[in-house]
Design an enzyme around this catalytic site. Structure first.
Site, PDB file in Angstrom:
ATOM      1  N   PRO A 139      -0.568  -0.025   3.513  1.00 10.29           N
ATOM      2  CA  PRO A 139       0.348   0.640   4.467  1.00 10.29           C
ATOM      3  C   PRO A 139       1.469  -0.304   4.858  1.00 10.29           C
ATOM      4  O   PRO A 139       2.501   0.673   5.079  1.00 10.29           O
ATOM      5  CB  PRO A 139      -0.877   0.853   5.643  1.00 10.29           C
ATOM      6  N   GLY A 142       4.043  -1.533   0.713  1.00  9.13           N
ATOM      7  CA  GLY A 142       4.776  -0.732  -0.255  1.00  9.13           C
ATOM      8  C   GLY A 142       4.961  -1.314  -1.541  1.00  9.13           C
ATOM      9  O   GLY A 142       3.797  -1.439  -1.972  1.00  9.13           O
ATOM     10  N   GLU A 381       3.972   2.343  -9.726  1.00 12.77           N
ATOM     11  CA  GLU A 381       4.133   1.241 -10.663  1.00 12.77           C
ATOM     12  C   GLU A 381       5.245   0.329 -10.595  1.00 12.77           C
ATOM     13  O   GLU A 381       5.797  -0.371 -10.927  1.00 12.77           O
ATOM     14  CB  GLU A 381       4.130   1.647 -12.098  1.00 12.77           C
ATOM     15  N   GLY A 382       5.950   0.641  -9.161  1.00  6.83           N
ATOM     16  CA  GLY A 382       7.069  -0.195  -8.916  1.00  6.83           C
ATOM     17  C   GLY A 382       8.236   0.672  -8.941  1.00  6.83           C
ATOM     18  O   GLY A 382       8.919   1.576  -9.684  1.00  6.83           O
ATOM     19  N   THR A 383       8.915   0.945  -7.687  1.00  3.24           N
ATOM     20  CA  THR A 383      10.291   1.778  -7.249  1.00  3.24           C
ATOM     21  C   THR A 383      11.338   1.110  -8.254  1.00  3.24           C
ATOM     22  O   THR A 383      11.362  -0.030  -8.920  1.00  3.24           O
ATOM     23  CB  THR A 383      10.435   1.660  -5.907  1.00  3.24           C
TER      24      THR A 383
END
Length: 404
Positions: A139, A142, A381-383
């Protein structure tokens, strides 16, 4: 040297995956999109077939689980196309059928990829046949995986895990969950390890299932861990905390899974492009690959640009998968493939909806669904921002503390 084309030896696997996508996944795609959280029982037969092919040696890389790297020796004069490449190609075809169904395939989850990436040979045998979800996001963290707060405390011959994980793909349906947790918060990212936690462990609670924009058939769970005990041998890889190495061990998971996410994006993008190209052709707008885009219909010029972005994404995915098969560091290339493909699939599906107007916006066609499904591949999987940060660090030779 990498050859920028799909290896011919994988043609039978790719063709088989395409037939499954066309004849099984596409026909039930809308059905399970509308029945969110219902498990697609049709996948049980398909999973059994893949298990049979894999055990017989005929289906290497038939799904997301086949991403184990080889040994330490490398021969730069030998070109290897192995399970990373075959997994990427087969996943691409399956997501051409339906990405949500691909994500909820039994024993083909991202957690299985994590086990294959960092587990010892003994652990691989121990967890063979298990369906593994992967629990990373929290939470308050991110995309900053280095800030994970879930703890794992050694107590005798067990680790005691406490914390909460969100957006756990297949967190309800899977047999086990690969949980990222820290052994000691004071040691930072170096103390982050991954643990295989059985779903029936006391203290592991399913809080809720998320309702989502896209890939609705894939259940996405919130899991709570309250004094969950797991055997010490369920820590994947080495329990040693190496401050100089950081958390490279668990990050090796991403070097294998990010090309797969890029491949999933390519599958959706290709589906949208093919649909739009055919629809435009029915209206007399045919793309001419010889003429300049500026001398063609505006819709055709747009499609040409989108197809160019797709080809770039596709080749980046092949490169990053090839590097993994040949045991070459591919962190930069894996992030490039994931970032480019994630951007491409979101823009492609949105533009295709625009070009197809009412047909693209209606539930009568799957293009509307592909536009919704695509966004997650630009996030998980990562922004996009995280991938750009990783690429900048690799290109500039900066550490995470030097470049934030």
């Amino acid at each position: 040297m990498i050859r920028l084309e799909a290896p011919r030896k994988f043609d039978p696997l790719v063709n088989q995956a395409h037939q499954v996508a066309m004849n099984l996944l596409r026909p039930i795609s809308r059905k399970y999109d509308l029945r969110e959280h219902d498990y697609p029982v049709e996948l049980d037969m398909l999973a059994s077939m893949i298990d049979g092919l894999t055990s017989s040696g005929q289906g290497e890389g038939a799904g997301a689980a086949g991403v184990r790297r080889g040994g330490d020796d490398r021969d730069k004069d030998v070109n290897k196309n192995g399970s990373n490449m075959s997994s990427a190609l087969s996943v691409m075809e399956m997501c051409w059928g339906d990405a949500g169904l691909m994500l909820t395939m039994p024993r083909q989850g991202l957690g299985n990829s994590a086990i294959a990436s960092v587990a010892t040979d003994e652990q691989l045998e121990k967890f063979r046949g298990a369906w593994a979800a992967m629990a990373i996001t929290e939470p308050d963290t991110g995309s900053d995986t280095a800030s994970i707060r879930t703890t794992a405390t050694l107590d005798g011959d067990s680790y005691v895990i406490n914390g909460q994980k969100i957006f756990v793909t297949c967190g309800d349906r899977a047999d086990v969950v690969v949980v990222w947790a820290t052994l000691d918060r004071a040691l930072g990212r170096a103390a982050i390890k991954s643990f295989v936690v059985p779903k029936d462990s006391p203290g592991l609670t399913l809080i809720r299932l998320e309702k989502k924009l896209g890939v609705r058939v894939s259940d996405t769970a919130v899991l709570q861990f309250d004094d969950v005990r797991v055997p010490a041998e369920n820590l994947l890889g080495s329990p040693e905390v190496n401050v100089e190495q950081g958390f490279a061990g668990v990050m090796a998971t991403f070097d294998n899974t990010r090309p797969l996410v890029g491949a999933m994006s390519c599958g959706i993008a290709r589906a949208a492009l093919e649909y739009t190209r055919d629809l435009l052709a029915e209206q007399g707008i045919v793309v001419d690959y010889v003429k300049s885009p500026w001398s063609q219909h505006a819709a055709a010029a747009t499609l040409l640009r989108l197809e160019a972005d797709y080809e770039a994404s596709y080749l980046l995915v092949l490169e990053s998968a090839w590097m993994a098969d040949n045991r070459r560091p591919n962190s930069l290339e894996a992030s490039m493939a994931k970032a480019k493909a994630g951007t491409t699939v979101t823009e492609t599906t949105q533009k295709c909806v625009e070009l197809c107007t009412s047909l693209g916006y209606s539930e009568t066609e799957l293009l509307e669904k592909w536009a919704r499904d695509s966004k997650i591949f630009d996030i998980f999987e990562g922004t996009q921002q995280i991938q750009q940060l990783i690429m900048a660090r690799r290109l500039l030779g900066k550490t995470s503390s030097e470049l934030r």
